[in-house]
Design a protein around this motif. Structure first.
Motif, mmCIF file in Angstrom:
data_model
loop_
_atom_site.group_PDB
_atom_site.id
_atom_site.type_symbol
_atom_site.label_atom_id
_atom_site.label_comp_id
_atom_site.label_asym_id
_atom_site.label_seq_id
_atom_site.Cartn_x
_atom_site.Cartn_y
_atom_site.Cartn_z
ATOM 1 N N ILE A 3 0.813 -1.218 0.000
ATOM 2 C CA ILE A 3 0.000 0.000 0.000
ATOM 3 C C ILE A 3 0.844 1.264 0.000
ATOM 4 O O ILE A 3 0.515 2.225 -0.672
ATOM 5 C CB ILE A 3 -0.982 -0.017 1.191
ATOM 6 C CG1 ILE A 3 -2.090 -1.026 0.891
ATOM 7 C CG2 ILE A 3 -1.555 1.355 1.477
ATOM 8 C CD1 ILE A 3 -3.139 -1.170 1.934
ATOM 9 N N ASN A 94 -10.195 1.845 -6.479
ATOM 10 C CA ASN A 94 -9.771 0.972 -5.394
ATOM 11 C C ASN A 94 -9.532 1.840 -4.165
ATOM 12 O O ASN A 94 -8.980 2.938 -4.279
ATOM 13 C CB ASN A 94 -8.491 0.214 -5.755
ATOM 14 C CG ASN A 94 -8.700 -0.785 -6.864
ATOM 15 O OD1 ASN A 94 -9.821 -1.196 -7.148
ATOM 16 N ND2 ASN A 94 -7.618 -1.192 -7.508
ATOM 17 N N TYR A 96 -7.744 2.092 -0.444
ATOM 18 C CA TYR A 96 -6.605 1.511 0.268
ATOM 19 C C TYR A 96 -6.658 1.896 1.744
ATOM 20 O O TYR A 96 -6.643 3.076 2.080
ATOM 21 C CB TYR A 96 -5.292 1.996 -0.357
ATOM 22 C CG TYR A 96 -5.095 1.447 -1.743
ATOM 23 C CD1 TYR A 96 -4.279 0.344 -1.952
ATOM 24 C CD2 TYR A 96 -5.748 2.013 -2.831
ATOM 25 C CE1 TYR A 96 -4.104 -0.178 -3.225
ATOM 26 C CE2 TYR A 96 -5.594 1.492 -4.104
ATOM 27 C CZ TYR A 96 -4.776 0.394 -4.296
ATOM 28 O OH TYR A 96 -4.611 -0.122 -5.549
ATOM 29 N N THR A 98 -5.038 1.111 5.719
ATOM 30 C CA THR A 98 -3.897 0.587 6.446
ATOM 31 C C THR A 98 -4.126 0.808 7.937
ATOM 32 O O THR A 98 -4.972 1.595 8.333
ATOM 33 C CB THR A 98 -2.575 1.252 5.956
ATOM 34 O OG1 THR A 98 -1.479 0.535 6.501
ATOM 35 C CG2 THR A 98 -2.496 2.706 6.345
ATOM 36 N N ASP A 102 -3.577 -4.170 6.512
ATOM 37 C CA ASP A 102 -3.681 -3.498 5.218
ATOM 38 C C ASP A 102 -4.769 -4.187 4.393
ATOM 39 O O ASP A 102 -4.822 -5.425 4.337
ATOM 40 C CB ASP A 102 -2.360 -3.565 4.454
ATOM 41 C CG ASP A 102 -1.307 -2.632 5.029
ATOM 42 O OD1 ASP A 102 -1.656 -1.780 5.875
ATOM 43 O OD2 ASP A 102 -0.145 -2.748 4.620
ATOM 44 N N VAL A 104 -7.287 -3.679 0.625
ATOM 45 C CA VAL A 104 -7.645 -2.966 -0.596
ATOM 46 C C VAL A 104 -9.040 -3.427 -0.982
ATOM 47 O O VAL A 104 -9.275 -4.623 -1.160
ATOM 48 C CB VAL A 104 -6.656 -3.272 -1.748
ATOM 49 C CG1 VAL A 104 -7.082 -2.519 -3.001
ATOM 50 C CG2 VAL A 104 -5.234 -2.922 -1.359
ATOM 51 N N ARG A 106 -11.683 -3.256 -3.879
ATOM 52 C CA ARG A 106 -11.560 -3.046 -5.316
ATOM 53 C C ARG A 106 -12.900 -2.811 -6.013
ATOM 54 O O ARG A 106 -13.926 -3.297 -5.581
ATOM 55 C CB ARG A 106 -10.878 -4.252 -5.954
ATOM 56 C CG ARG A 106 -9.500 -4.500 -5.365
ATOM 57 C CD ARG A 106 -8.760 -5.622 -6.071
ATOM 58 N NE ARG A 106 -7.525 -5.956 -5.396
ATOM 59 C CZ ARG A 106 -6.417 -5.257 -5.457
ATOM 60 N NH1 ARG A 106 -6.367 -4.159 -6.153
ATOM 61 N NH2 ARG A 106 -5.340 -5.632 -4.802
#
Length: 142
Positions: A3, A94, A96, A98, A102, A104, A106
């Protein structure tokens, strides 16, 4: 790719202008000092939300943004960037996250991702192949 790694296929941009095309359609101009990207065809409601966020009106965010915020707080994660790309002629994004973990997420609507990025004041990245060179755009207009 992690990321926090830099993806050279993307350029970081900011909301420059937001507008309403008609009663149901919004548009946004994203740019930096060299490139720009215009996206239209999303709801005027989301355009108004982005416009309010850009103007600093954050007192009453839509419920969905508060939901994302609460999920992040409960799971000790933070939305850190969004990436805009084109898939099948449709703009997608997407998200992101953290923190403790972590993640993602989509293939979400690009307009909502831009609104969330504006709400959280995080980077908006657009695939370089979708960007137009500002100098070329100015030359084309003359």
């Amino acid at each position: 790719m992690k990321i926090n790694e830099i993806d050279t296929d993307y350029e970081t941009v900011k909301v420059d202008k937001i507008g309403i095309i008609d009663s149901v359609t919004g548009a946004v101009l994203l740019k930096d000092e060299k490139v720009e990207f215009v996206m239209s065809g999303f709801s005027s409601e989301v355009a108004n939300i982005i416009s309010n966020l850009v103007d600093g009106k954050r007192d009453d965010p839509p419920t969905i943004y508060r939901l994302v915020e609460q999920i992040c707080e409960e799971n000790e994660i933070f939305l850190v960037k969004v990436k805009i790309y084109e898939s099948g002629g449709i703009f997608r994004a997407n998200l992101y996250f953290t923190g403790k973990k972590d993640m993602v997420f989509r293939n979400f609507r690009a307009s909502d991702a831009i609104a969330l990025a504006t709400y959280y004041n995080i980077p908006i990245l657009v695939r370089k192949s979708m960007l137009k060179d500002i100098e070329k755009t100015q030359t084309d207009k003359n």
